[in-house]
Write an enzyme that holds these catalytic residues in place. Structure first.
Site, PDB file in Angstrom:
ATOM      1  N   ASP A 208       0.846  -1.058  -0.036  1.00  0.00           N
ATOM      2  CA  ASP A 208      -0.104   0.214  -0.105  1.00  0.00           C
ATOM      3  C   ASP A 208       0.935   1.320   0.078  1.00  0.00           C
ATOM      4  O   ASP A 208       1.800   1.293   0.813  1.00  0.00           O
ATOM      5  CB  ASP A 208      -0.697  -0.078   1.355  1.00  0.00           C
TER       6      ASP A 208
ATOM      7  N   ASP B 121      -3.066   4.698  -2.729  1.00  0.00           N
ATOM      8  CA  ASP B 121      -4.247   5.210  -1.835  1.00  0.00           C
ATOM      9  C   ASP B 121      -4.733   6.838  -2.404  1.00  0.00           C
ATOM     10  O   ASP B 121      -3.866   7.578  -2.732  1.00  0.00           O
ATOM     11  CB  ASP B 121      -3.344   5.548  -0.270  1.00  0.00           C
TER      12      ASP B 121
ATOM     13  N   GLU C 193      -7.171   3.617  -5.482  1.00  0.00           N
ATOM     14  CA  GLU C 193      -8.470   3.721  -5.060  1.00  0.00           C
ATOM     15  C   GLU C 193      -8.717   5.197  -5.510  1.00  0.00           C
ATOM     16  O   GLU C 193      -8.304   6.065  -5.215  1.00  0.00           O
ATOM     17  CB  GLU C 193      -8.089   3.858  -3.247  1.00  0.00           C
TER      18      GLU C 193
ATOM     19  N   HIS D 224     -10.852  -2.309   4.606  1.00  0.00           N
ATOM     20  CA  HIS D 224     -10.593  -2.091   5.952  1.00  0.00           C
ATOM     21  C   HIS D 224     -11.438  -0.760   6.179  1.00  0.00           C
ATOM     22  O   HIS D 224     -11.070   0.009   7.509  1.00  0.00           O
ATOM     23  CB  HIS D 224      -9.365  -1.769   6.136  1.00  0.00           C
ATOM     24  N   ASP D 225     -12.094  -0.067   5.407  1.00  0.00           N
ATOM     25  CA  ASP D 225     -12.849   1.319   5.628  1.00  0.00           C
ATOM     26  C   ASP D 225     -14.330   1.287   5.893  1.00  0.00           C
ATOM     27  O   ASP D 225     -14.987   2.234   5.918  1.00  0.00           O
ATOM     28  CB  ASP D 225     -12.349   2.197   4.493  1.00  0.00           C
TER      29      ASP D 225
HETATM   30  C1  GLC Z   1      -7.832   5.623   2.052  1.00  0.00           C
HETATM   31  C2  GLC Z   1      -7.583   4.535   2.950  1.00  0.00           C
HETATM   32  C3  GLC Z   1      -8.122   4.847   4.453  1.00  0.00           C
HETATM   33  C4  GLC Z   1      -7.290   6.102   4.776  1.00  0.00           C
HETATM   34  C5  GLC Z   1      -7.330   7.167   3.894  1.00  0.00           C
HETATM   35  C6  GLC Z   1      -6.254   8.095   4.064  1.00  0.00           C
HETATM   36  O1  GLC Z   1      -9.087   6.070   2.076  1.00  0.00           O
HETATM   37  O2  GLC Z   1      -8.162   3.444   2.387  1.00  0.00           O
HETATM   38  O3  GLC Z   1      -7.913   3.791   5.366  1.00  0.00           O
HETATM   39  O4  GLC Z   1      -7.654   6.523   6.272  1.00  0.00           O
HETATM   40  O5  GLC Z   1      -7.103   6.774   2.536  1.00  0.00           O
HETATM   41  O6  GLC Z   1      -5.174   7.916   3.805  1.00  0.00           O
END
Ligand code: GLC
Length: 511
Positions: free
Chosen positions: A99, A203, A258, A321-322
């Site tokens: 990541d 990310d 993402e 995880h979110d």
């Molecule tokens: C993404 C991650 C999340 C994180 C955010 C800021 O959405 O999946 O867990 O808090 O980015 O980095």
């Protein structure tokens, strides 16, 4: 039989390292814990592992706030341990994806410490600093993603300016329009690619390019975090550079981004013309699709049309995880099992989130144990490995156990061929054996209301998938041998024409 490249035909398994397995006794999962479970992951039958952030971090956002991109946080282990993990994963034919968090660093990263020193610091322009608005307020109306209802700007007394952070104040946004930032980050990627890493989950990649004028978000959208709205042409140039860098390495390295946009959810633009991201998560369109045959049909038709037009390859995610786990969202194991059939047989690269193969639900986290500023603790509960008091963990875990941990433990489900774990394993094996399921065309078939029926075809290889979204049994006139059934029944036999409630089957159609 695997059709290349691996990131199209394979299945990627997300590990949230803090919650996977603790071997050191501090209650936080570690790299050694992952290493000890590689045989389990190979047995399960996934193709690649994606580790949520393991780089050095003060952990304000549990690793999504990085203070050194080229080292492993001591909480998880060392660089040597990572090298060993990667080598042992590769020996089992498992690819390793890390990541990478390029939009922001930690506020303790040496880059930011230097940047905030003075207005004339050599790294001032690495972050987004602005003077206050005329009434001394923040430079614009952007909101942070969390904590809820907070501004995306923090005033820095020492130098009398605000800095931008689309997430926590401890996560200042980098300025990717600065070529020095891009160059430094390219070095980071080379560091890991040279070490044999197979790819990166990138990310909040849609936040990299910002409108240089930093205009207010429109008033009707102003309550939405800016990170869910930022969609700028500048990002695409950044992505083309990243793609060139990654494709310069041998062995099908991969970038999966993402992109989480609430107003303009079509993410295919982030594939460019095959010269930007290899894969993009399509989160709102999959996570928020209700348990309904027509909704899943419409979702998949929309995806197929949009992706075909863009020459892009879709992805599928039910949990991460979110977000609350899909077992919790859907409310029953039968549905979670049928959803697993969708995940592993619809077109696109599936991403599994560790623990979904156990049917884990979110933990109920009492107020005094909540630690995440974004309220996401429930889906990050530890993985139970056995029935002992600490379920195989060396220390008391950092978060409470999920419900029914003793019954969902890996050792228990592994001994039970009728378990959801074995269903995942059979689905993964069926997928691996079938080019149609991996990369085949997708066609909807006629089916009774409440049932989604579709065919996947690659050459002479064909599979017919039937999913009953209703809580009643239904008769479906279809013929074929049952390759996988979500309730485990009748596998290997001819399909009898009936699906029980919330159940799915994969058929090898008759001639
Ligand atoms: C993404 C991650 C999340 C994180 C955010 C800021 O959405 O999946 O867990 O808090 O980015 O980095």
């Amino acid at each position: 039989m695997r059709v290349d490249p691996w990131w199209r035909s394979g299945v990627i398994y997300q590990i949230y390292p803090r919650s996977f397995l603790d071997t050191s006794g501090d209650g936080v999962g570690d790299l050694e814990g992952i290493r000890r479970r590689l045989d389990y992951l190979a047995w399960l039958g996934v193709d690649a592992l994606w580790l949520s952030p393991i780089f050095r971090s003060p952990m304000a956002d549990f690793g999504y706030d990085v203070s050194d991109y080229c080292d492993v946080d001591p909480l998880f282990g060392s660089l040597d341990e990572l090298d060993r993990l990667v080598a042992e994963a590769h020996a089992r034919d498992l690819r390793m994806v890390l990541d990478w968090v390029p939009n922001h660093t930690s506020d303790r990263h040496p880059w930011f410490l230097e940047s905030r020193q003075s207005r004339s610091s050599a790294k001032r322009g690495w972050y987004v600093w602005r003077d206050p608005a005329p009434e001394r307020g923040p430079p614009n109306n952007w909101m942070a993603a969390f904590p809820r209802d907070t501004r995306a700007w923090t005033f820095d007394d020492a130098t009398g300016q605000y800095y931008l952070h689309c997430f926590l104040p401890e996560q200042p946004d980098l300025d990717w329009s600065n070529p020095e930032v891009a160059a430094a980050m390219h070095e980071v990627l080379r560091f890991w690619l040279d070490r044999g890493i197979d790819g990166f989950r990138v990310d909040v990649v849609h936040c990299l390019g910002k409108d240089p004028a930093l205009p207010d978000d429109p008033p009707d959208l102003a309550a939405i975090p800016h990170s869910a709205l930022n969609d700028q042409p500048a990002t695409h140039g950044v992505l083309r550079d990243l793609r060139r860098l990654v494709d310069g390495y041998p062995g099908d390295r991969m970038l999966v981004g993402e992109v989480y946009l609430l107003v303009q959810p079509d993410v295919t633009r982030y594939y460019g013309r095959g010269d930007e991201l290899h894969l993009v998560f399509d989160l709102p369109r999959t996570l928020h699709t209700p348990w309904d045959a027509a909704a899943w049909r419409e979702r998949t038709e929309t995806v197929q049309t949009a992706y075909a037009a863009a020459g892009a390859w879709p992805t599928l995610v039910l949990s991460n995880h979110d977000t609350p786990r899909h077992r919790t969202r859907l409310g029953s194991e039968a549905r979670a099992r049928a959803a697993a059939v969708l995940l592993l047989t619809l077109p696109g690269t599936p991403f599994l989130y560790a623990g979904e193969e156990l049917g884990l639900e979110d933990a109920v986290v009492p107020p005094d144990r909540r630690v995440d500023p974004g309220g996401r603790d429930g889906c990050r509960a530890p993985i139970p490995w056995d029935q002992s008091a600490r379920h195989g963990w060396a220390g008391e875990p950092w978060l409470p156990w999920p419900p029914r941990a003793e019954r969902c433990a890996v050792s228990v489900l592994r001994d039970d061929p009728s378990s959801i774990l074995h269903l995942y394993r059979r689905l993964l094996a069926a997928r691996r054996a079938s080019p149609a399921l991996q990369v085949g065309d997708w066609t909807v078939r006629e089916a009774p209301a409440g049932v989604l029926a579709y065919e996947r075809v690659a050459g002479t290889d064909r599979r017919l998938v039937l999913v009953n979204f209703t809580s009643e049994p239904v008769t479906v006139p279809a013929a074929g041998r049952v390759a996988v059934a979500s309730d485990g029944g009748s596998e290997g036999a001819e399909f009898r024409g009936e699906l029980v409630a919330d159940a799915a089957v994969v058929l090898v159609p008759g001639r």
